[in-house]
Write a protein that holds these residues in place. Structure first.
Motif, PDB file in Angstrom:
ATOM      1  N   ASP A  64      38.631  42.829  33.582  1.00 18.02           N
ATOM      2  CA  ASP A  64      38.740  42.616  32.130  1.00 18.02           C
ATOM      3  C   ASP A  64      38.399  41.159  31.801  1.00 18.02           C
ATOM      4  O   ASP A  64      38.975  40.231  32.375  1.00 18.02           O
ATOM      5  CB  ASP A  64      40.151  42.960  31.673  1.00 18.02           C
ATOM      6  CG  ASP A  64      40.280  42.993  30.162  1.00 18.02           C
ATOM      7  OD1 ASP A  64      39.364  42.499  29.478  1.00 18.02           O
ATOM      8  OD2 ASP A  64      41.305  43.505  29.672  1.00 18.02           O
ATOM      9  N   TYR A  84      40.839  35.043  38.488  1.00 23.49           N
ATOM     10  CA  TYR A  84      40.731  36.288  39.252  1.00 23.49           C
ATOM     11  C   TYR A  84      42.089  36.721  39.813  1.00 23.49           C
ATOM     12  O   TYR A  84      42.309  37.913  40.032  1.00 23.49           O
ATOM     13  CB  TYR A  84      39.727  36.117  40.394  1.00 23.49           C
ATOM     14  CG  TYR A  84      38.324  35.862  39.905  1.00 23.49           C
ATOM     15  CD1 TYR A  84      37.531  36.904  39.451  1.00 23.49           C
ATOM     16  CD2 TYR A  84      37.802  34.571  39.865  1.00 23.49           C
ATOM     17  CE1 TYR A  84      36.243  36.675  38.981  1.00 23.49           C
ATOM     18  CE2 TYR A  84      36.524  34.334  39.403  1.00 23.49           C
ATOM     19  CZ  TYR A  84      35.749  35.388  38.964  1.00 23.49           C
ATOM     20  OH  TYR A  84      34.478  35.162  38.494  1.00 23.49           O
ATOM     21  N   VAL A  87      43.749  39.085  37.426  1.00 26.98           N
ATOM     22  CA  VAL A  87      43.134  40.412  37.442  1.00 26.98           C
ATOM     23  C   VAL A  87      43.682  41.237  38.600  1.00 26.98           C
ATOM     24  O   VAL A  87      44.021  42.419  38.446  1.00 26.98           O
ATOM     25  CB  VAL A  87      41.606  40.289  37.532  1.00 26.98           C
ATOM     26  CG1 VAL A  87      40.961  41.653  37.760  1.00 26.98           C
ATOM     27  CG2 VAL A  87      41.048  39.646  36.268  1.00 26.98           C
TER      28      VAL A  87
END
Length: 426
Positions: A64, A84, A87
């Protein structure tokens, strides 16, 4: 007459009995030595083979752009510095809903390796079109999960006596049921440098460091050692006091503990000449000092073994002393010289103590690119891993020992092949 014959027979019987006992003792010693060797090799192999496999976890990652904090920017710099970790954490929460306890949340994040966010970063940077899509990716499992999958953690033990808690075992069972856990060949062990995390640690840096150190050692020790042996054996004056002192010192240096050469390198090369610590150049210089006596002694023995008739025939046909030495004696002695050199290199490859003295015990994660880059070597890497408390480092220590033994076997085979090749030329 009859009594003398009996005495002789008794003496012969005793002699034969002694010989038979000696043969039995010798055979017993060989059998015991082989048994100890096999026991050692089996222990190293059984402990080290699991390191050649690594556990991976499959996670459905929702890449996303909002979670990545990209703010509509998809430049290379923006993708490199995106969040990251967030995520991956969100993907784990989706995979295991209902985990609210703070301690369990931390344990959930520890199912996969810290390298997962870097792996995801590389994937997104190579495939920017995957942003705002869901991808099924495989990540390295943490060392505790990996060790459990290899059967080194007994789940029947009380929870307080094992590294994995009951709720973590439930998660692992769910992953196994959904085919999200699998073991693969551990290519990272051969392609990565050292790491604080066992699942990411590899021997590439140590292997390259060992090869560069051995390159410096052989380029210095072989010509110097062989030249010294040729001079002492073929050209040095006999019964000369200075030559005798040099020969005695060379023989004594061969028996000096290796750590003394490390102290010498620390005082001379680092302290006086200012060579940087922990680089293959300084390691090669120290190992050259340690290897030179072995090469000189073995080369002199090979030169002595050349039949005098070869020298006499060459001199009788009008060859000079230099021509006789380099055209006839040295080629004839080359198999022995090369064998002694490779054995000396094998000894240097397994040395740890002198390299510890010159700083090659430092933690080096990067792979060296040259003889002046910081590096470590395989024996020191084994020493560092053996001192680590994690169970996964134990198997990697044994695996690194197996690789080092493989190098030594290859070097000895090379010595045998080269010896036979030069013997055929003769």
């Amino acid at each position: 007459m009859i009594s003398n014959t009996k005495k002789i027979k008794n003496k012969l019987a005793k002699r034969y009995a002694k010989e038979k006992r000696f043969q039995i003792y010798g055979l017993g010693a060989i059998v015991i030595s082989i048994a100890f060797l096999l026991s050692l090799l089996i222990n190293i192999s059984t402990t080290g083979f699991p390191a050649f496999q690594q556990t991976y976890i499959n996670i459905d990652v929702d890449i996303d752009s909002k979670l990545l904090n990209l703010d509509g920017k998809y430049s290379e710099q923006a993708l490199f510095s995106a969040n990251y970790r967030k995520v991956i954490n969100q993907s784990l929460k989706t995979l295991f809903p209902g985990v609210e306890d703070r301690r369990q949340k931390r344990a959930l994040r520890q199912l996969i390796s810290k390298s997962a966010r870097y792996q995801l970063r590389d994937f997104v940077m190579n495939n920017p079109d995957t942003i705002n899509t869901k991808q099924s990716l495989w990540f390295l499992a943490r060392d505790d999960v990996d060790v459990f999958m290899k059967g080194s953690i007994d789940r029947s033990l009380p929870e307080s006596d094992r590294r994995l808690k009951n709720f973590q075992l439930v998660w692992i069972d769910k992953l196994l049921t959904e085919n999200r856990l699998e073991k693969r060949f551990n290519i990272n062990f051969f392609t990565q440098g050292d790491s604080r995390e066992p699942e990411q640690a590899g021997i590439k840096g140590a292997m390259i460091g060992s090869l560069l150190t051995m390159l410096v050692t052989v380029l210095l020790s072989f010509p110097i050692g062989v030249s010294a042996a040729i001079y002492l054996e073929e050209f040095a004056p006999k019964n000369n006091r200075w030559v005798d002192i040099i020969e005695i010192n060379i023989n004594n240096l061969a028996a000096v503990p290796s750590i003394v050469f490390g102290l010498l390198g620390l005082a001379v090369f680092i302290g006086f000449f200012g060579v940087p610590r922990s680089i293959p150049l300084i390691g090669g210089l120290v190992l050259t000092l340690m290897t030179l006596p072995t090469i000189i002694i073995s080369s002199r023995a090979a030169l002595k073994a050349v039949p005098p008739s070869i020298r006499e025939a060459a001199l009788g046909l009008g060859a000079s002393r230099v021509q006789t030495t380099f055209h006839h004696v040295v080629p004839a002695a080359m198999p022995g010289i090369l064998t002694g050199t490779i054995i000396g290199m094998a000894q240097a490859l397994g040395e740890t103590a002198p390299l510890l003295m010159i700083g090659m015990v430092a933690f080096i994660a990067d792979v060296p690119q040259g003889i002046t880059d910081p590096s470590t070597v395989l024996p020191v890497q084994i020493y560092l891993w053996s001192d680590s408390p994690e169970r996964a480092f134990t198997e990697r220590t044994s695996a690194a020992i197996m690789v080092l033994l493989g190098f030594l076997i290859v070097m000895n085979l090379l010595a045998t092949i080269m010896r036979r090749k030069f013997e055929k030329k003769r």
